[in-house]
Design an enzyme around this catalytic site. Sequence first.
Site, mmCIF file in Angstrom:
data_model
loop_
_atom_site.group_PDB
_atom_site.id
_atom_site.type_symbol
_atom_site.label_atom_id
_atom_site.label_comp_id
_atom_site.label_asym_id
_atom_site.label_seq_id
_atom_site.Cartn_x
_atom_site.Cartn_y
_atom_site.Cartn_z
ATOM 1 N N GLY A 1 -4.184 -4.211 -4.528
ATOM 2 C CA GLY A 1 -5.256 -3.283 -4.831
ATOM 3 C C GLY A 1 -4.611 -1.973 -5.214
ATOM 4 N NE ARG B 1 -4.093 0.594 3.015
ATOM 5 C CZ ARG B 1 -4.244 1.302 1.901
ATOM 6 N NH1 ARG B 1 -3.855 2.560 1.843
ATOM 7 N NH2 ARG B 1 -4.779 0.743 0.836
ATOM 8 C CB ALA C 1 -7.176 -0.648 -2.432
ATOM 9 C CG ASP D 1 -1.781 -1.221 1.309
ATOM 10 O OD1 ASP D 1 -2.288 -1.657 0.265
ATOM 11 O OD2 ASP D 1 -1.916 -1.775 2.409
HETATM 12 P P1 IMP Z 1 -2.502 -12.686 1.766
HETATM 13 O O1 IMP Z 1 -1.558 -12.105 0.769
HETATM 14 O O2 IMP Z 1 -3.950 -12.457 1.422
HETATM 15 O O3 IMP Z 1 -2.208 -14.117 2.067
HETATM 16 O O4 IMP Z 1 -2.282 -11.899 3.161
HETATM 17 C C1 IMP Z 1 -1.068 -12.026 3.889
HETATM 18 C C2 IMP Z 1 -0.664 -10.684 4.496
HETATM 19 O O5 IMP Z 1 -0.274 -9.793 3.464
HETATM 20 C C3 IMP Z 1 -1.758 -9.977 5.276
HETATM 21 O O6 IMP Z 1 -1.180 -9.270 6.349
HETATM 22 C C4 IMP Z 1 -2.316 -8.989 4.262
HETATM 23 O O7 IMP Z 1 -2.935 -7.888 4.873
HETATM 24 C C5 IMP Z 1 -1.047 -8.599 3.540
HETATM 25 N N1 IMP Z 1 -1.276 -8.128 2.171
HETATM 26 C C6 IMP Z 1 -1.576 -8.873 1.095
HETATM 27 N N2 IMP Z 1 -1.692 -8.105 0.011
HETATM 28 C C7 IMP Z 1 -1.461 -6.848 0.395
HETATM 29 C C8 IMP Z 1 -1.410 -5.591 -0.295
HETATM 30 O O8 IMP Z 1 -1.578 -5.493 -1.513
HETATM 31 N N3 IMP Z 1 -1.136 -4.505 0.478
HETATM 32 C C9 IMP Z 1 -0.890 -4.605 1.803
HETATM 33 N N4 IMP Z 1 -0.903 -5.732 2.475
HETATM 34 C C10 IMP Z 1 -1.195 -6.854 1.783
#
Ligand code: IMP
Length: 442
Positions: free
Chosen positions: A45, A318, A312, A18
């Site tokens: 996102g 956050r 997003a 992000d």
């Molecule tokens: P996952 O990628 O859905 O397995 O989530 C694993 C960790 O990565 C969690 O803490 C999510 O919030 C974080 N995460 C996954 N994608 C994003 C992103 O695009 N931005 C920020 N955090 C992310």
Amino acid sequence: MTNKEKNRVAIVGAQWGDEGKGKVVDLYSLSADLIVRFQGGNNAGHTLVVGGKKTVLHLIPSGVLHKGKTCLIANGVVFDPKVFFEETTALEEAKVFQTTASDSIKVSERAHVILPYHRDLDRLREEHASKQKAQIGTTVRGIGPAYEDKVSRRGIQVIDLIHTESLKEKLARAIEEKNNLFKNFYNHPEIDLEATYHYCLEMGKRLKPFVADVRQTLELAIQGGKKVLFEGAQGTLLDIDHGTYPYVTSSNTIIGGALTGCGVGPRAVSEVIGICKAYTTRVGKGPFPTEIEESDPQTAKKIRDIGAEYGATTGRPRRVGWLDLVALKYAKELSGLTGIALMKADVLDGMETIQICTSYSLNGEKRNTPPALASELEKVVPVYQNLSGWPKYDSTKIKSKSDLPKQLIDFIELIEKFIEVPVVLLSIGPDRAQTLEIKNPF
Ligand code: IMP
């Protein structure tokens, strides 16, 4: 370096995701012929504001918003066809494509597919872990389970949806063990093999015109001197190998992920730009040394509100903290960053004092790099340098770095000196026009 070799730029998140990568991709895409996503899936996102209109893309490279560009989804991505078609349909309705969607977007045959059971498993795991207060806080998009299947050689690839001869067999193998888990451990209805098989056939039919040998497409583009933008997702501290394990995503978010995720050698990338906010945010669980939610909730709220710091993908608020130069230096080393894009500096406009973390203290000892153990990183105390904030200013008057308030220049120069990488882009507002490009890496 020849001119041809200068044409290839990668952007990676230098924090916990992000960081504002969408805006940089959008901007750099203007110079690129091809834009390629190499890891992650629709857990990303990218929020883009173009001409005042907000667009969020989770899977398709954000460069798609520029007409005439080729967007590639490489083998390292976990690919959810359902989300893909939702996004292509929305883009078609917005008349983004010059001709057809499949002329602009190509999907690797080798990418692994996120199926409905991956999403279910992600959710069931998080629900179960939450009872023990041990959840990761995933985006529940099935990312982790899809990568698990890939590594355990039980995955379904995009090519399996096209060449379906042994699809049912592969699905049966992928499902067998999970059904045991669903039924006996999670007390959840079993996965229906027939329904999943027909879903895959249907997706495969629709996907056919998009599927390509993306590695070869990219290789030929590189050989032909085309300009390529490698678009990273998530952030360095979420990297599966080097992040704050286990509170990470399931892919390599650092530059190494671009090489394996596309099938290119190290010379394929000439510049690596780390995207970093003037402060830090994190969604999901896990250590966050400079977090100020408890120590200074007022400032945290202010930054969250001004910076619109809500996920997003999931809409979650956050967590907010100050800029962490220890983490940023680590990111620089992990990806060999050649430039920093410093984002959302405007969010700090008008603040009296700005803090910036320059080392950690762990049990009274100075640390210059994050400890490997999440429980130790949880305990580090950030050591801050206090800087005077800069006054509010008119962003439309900023044409070069010297037009910026002196305190903001000091802030930038402290970062540059600390990590020994130049700030090549400064973002001072959400719109494309509110950007100071100090040096374009293309
Ligand atoms: P996952 O990628 O859905 O397995 O989530 C694993 C960790 O990565 C969690 O803490 C999510 O919030 C974080 N995460 C996954 N994608 C994003 C992103 O695009 N931005 C920020 N955090 C992310």
